[in-house]
Write an enzyme that holds these catalytic residues in place. Sequence first.
Site, PDB file in Angstrom:
ATOM      1  CD  GLU A 124      53.184  41.352  30.299  1.00 58.48           C
ATOM      2  OE1 GLU A 124      52.194  40.768  29.872  1.00 58.48           O
ATOM      3  OE2 GLU A 124      53.113  42.401  30.953  1.00 58.48           O
ATOM      4  CD  GLU A 157      54.583  47.268  32.903  1.00 56.83           C
ATOM      5  OE1 GLU A 157      53.562  46.783  33.402  1.00 56.83           O
ATOM      6  OE2 GLU A 157      54.956  47.016  31.739  1.00 56.83           O
TER       7      GLU A 157
HETATM    8  O1  G3I Z   1      39.849  52.405  25.410  1.00 52.05           O
HETATM    9  C1  G3I Z   1      38.793  51.505  25.746  1.00 52.05           C
HETATM   10  C2  G3I Z   1      37.498  52.247  25.887  1.00 52.05           C
HETATM   11  O2  G3I Z   1      37.149  52.779  24.640  1.00 52.05           O
HETATM   12  C3  G3I Z   1      36.435  51.265  26.406  1.00 52.05           C
HETATM   13  O3  G3I Z   1      35.239  51.956  26.636  1.00 52.05           O
HETATM   14  C4  G3I Z   1      36.886  50.601  27.696  1.00 52.05           C
HETATM   15  C5  G3I Z   1      35.879  49.571  28.206  1.00 52.05           C
HETATM   16  O4  G3I Z   1      36.512  48.515  28.869  1.00 52.05           O
HETATM   17  O5  G3I Z   1      38.103  49.954  27.463  1.00 52.05           O
HETATM   18  C6  G3I Z   1      39.146  50.838  27.072  1.00 52.05           C
HETATM   19  O6  G3I Z   1      40.299  50.091  26.872  1.00 52.05           O
HETATM   20  C7  G3I Z   1      40.964  49.647  28.041  1.00 52.05           C
HETATM   21  C8  G3I Z   1      42.371  50.192  28.008  1.00 52.05           C
HETATM   22  O7  G3I Z   1      43.099  49.668  29.083  1.00 52.05           O
HETATM   23  C9  G3I Z   1      42.423  51.722  28.099  1.00 52.05           C
HETATM   24  O8  G3I Z   1      41.900  52.156  29.305  1.00 52.05           O
HETATM   25  C10 G3I Z   1      40.971  48.128  28.040  1.00 52.05           C
HETATM   26  O9  G3I Z   1      39.651  47.632  28.227  1.00 52.05           O
HETATM   27  C11 G3I Z   1      41.857  47.629  29.146  1.00 52.05           C
HETATM   28  O10 G3I Z   1      42.000  46.210  29.020  1.00 52.05           O
HETATM   29  C12 G3I Z   1      43.223  48.266  29.032  1.00 52.05           C
HETATM   30  O11 G3I Z   1      43.993  47.830  30.128  1.00 52.05           O
HETATM   31  C13 G3I Z   1      45.384  48.024  30.003  1.00 52.05           C
HETATM   32  C14 G3I Z   1      46.095  46.686  30.068  1.00 52.05           C
HETATM   33  O12 G3I Z   1      47.503  46.875  30.058  1.00 52.05           O
HETATM   34  C15 G3I Z   1      45.664  45.832  28.885  1.00 52.05           C
HETATM   35  O13 G3I Z   1      46.454  44.806  28.620  1.00 52.05           O
HETATM   36  C16 G3I Z   1      45.844  48.898  31.169  1.00 52.05           C
HETATM   37  O14 G3I Z   1      45.292  50.211  31.004  1.00 52.05           O
HETATM   38  C17 G3I Z   1      47.361  48.974  31.224  1.00 52.05           C
HETATM   39  O15 G3I Z   1      47.738  49.591  32.415  1.00 52.05           O
HETATM   40  C18 G3I Z   1      47.946  47.568  31.205  1.00 52.05           C
HETATM   41  O16 G3I Z   1      49.346  47.694  31.169  1.00 52.05           O
HETATM   42  C19 G3I Z   1      50.098  46.463  31.245  1.00 52.05           C
HETATM   43  C20 G3I Z   1      51.406  46.690  30.523  1.00 52.05           C
HETATM   44  O17 G3I Z   1      51.165  47.144  29.225  1.00 52.05           O
HETATM   45  C21 G3I Z   1      52.238  45.397  30.491  1.00 52.05           C
HETATM   46  N1  G3I Z   1      52.409  44.869  31.825  1.00 52.05           N
HETATM   47  C22 G3I Z   1      51.219  44.694  32.614  1.00 52.05           C
HETATM   48  C23 G3I Z   1      50.447  46.021  32.676  1.00 52.05           C
HETATM   49  C24 G3I Z   1      49.279  45.902  33.574  1.00 52.05           C
HETATM   50  O18 G3I Z   1      48.359  44.993  33.037  1.00 52.05           O
END
Ligand code: G3I
Length: 367
Positions: free
Chosen positions: A156, A261
Amino acid sequence: MKIKTFMLVVWVIILFSNFTYQDTKPGIDSLKEAFKNDFTIGTALNSAQIEERNPTVNNLIIQQFNVATPENVMKSALLQPKWGIYDFKMADKLIEYGNKHNIKINGHTLIWHSQLPGFMRRMQSTDSVKTFFNDHIKTVAGHYKGKVFSWDVVNEALNEDGTLRNSIFLQKLGEGYIAEAFRLTQEASPDTELYYNDYNNEQPAKRAGCIKLIKKIQESGARIDGVGIQGHWHLGKIPLKDIEESILAYSALGIKVMITELDIEILPRNFQGADVSQRLANTTESNPYPNGLPDSIQKQLADDYEALFKLFLKHKDKIARVTFWGVNDGDSWLNNWPIRGRTNYPLLFDRNNEPKPAYFKVIGLKQ
Ligand code: G3I
């Protein structure tokens, strides 16, 4: 006599039911089998899945997919939580998981402006950013040398208009950072495939920027093996023409094209893409299907997936992999973005790990 007749009836029923099954659903039980001569079929895995906590989900993953991308556990915030201190525990488990179940791993991702470690986001000097950049790539790509099949080296890096995103990497290292990331990864892990990955890069302006970016990498002498079109699309609005033009244009650069994705957003949202910094307010209208999907939407979803896979099959000589962003609807990131706590339905398997009509449409293309 009666017993003989009974046995005959039972035999006929068994035979008939077998025929019906094979007649209507050959290869029905596995996407990876159905598309084995076309492209690999991937999924994104979260920590619970890597740890095999739910046997039903685990069986589904093993049955359906032959390649996987870590949804989060290989991102820099998780791999290098403190400067110079690496935590490979969960990502190493993913490698073991892949070896155990014959699933190839696509590393995701070395250089991304998001999910950066806290210490890195606060860096001011070019020297510090350069040190982080070099060390992170060398250490992580080196650790997984021979263990991952491929890397999303840079993720990205583009804006919607095709210009380079004003990330900390661009600010401190200049635009050469992208080719340099590929060069360093290749040096640390020579036999691993190297990809650039983005969302909306099937859209004409961003695609033009993406082509320019790929050409610059190639001109620098560094190797790039493929480009990922993430494929976070919207119900009833799949940009099939843009996708097809992009497959052709990227392939003409001599690299593999991947859909990396894939999911289809069915809930209301007033913008496209997957910029995780964008958020929306929760309103009563924003979560319209908490108790199940109306048939009309289910059908549209199935039609959209069918149209997409028809296109992928048409260009199977150019497409190396199609990866879904999640295993089932329940664990999709779209339940929590851009609004937390919604009930979304973007994938081929439902919350009970059962195939949805979209699954049967997709696999039906191979009947
Ligand atoms: O692990 C913590 C947990 O300890 C905490 O309690 C909780 C509270 O919000 O957050 C958890 O972390 C989250 C993490 O996912 C694991 O579930 C983050 O907040 C959350 O922001 C994170 O989101 C991920 C996102 O990327 C972050 O940038 C998504 O799961 C994931 O699917 C998403 O993937 C991205 C690709 O890497 C790149 N392209 C876009 C795609 C979708 O956004």
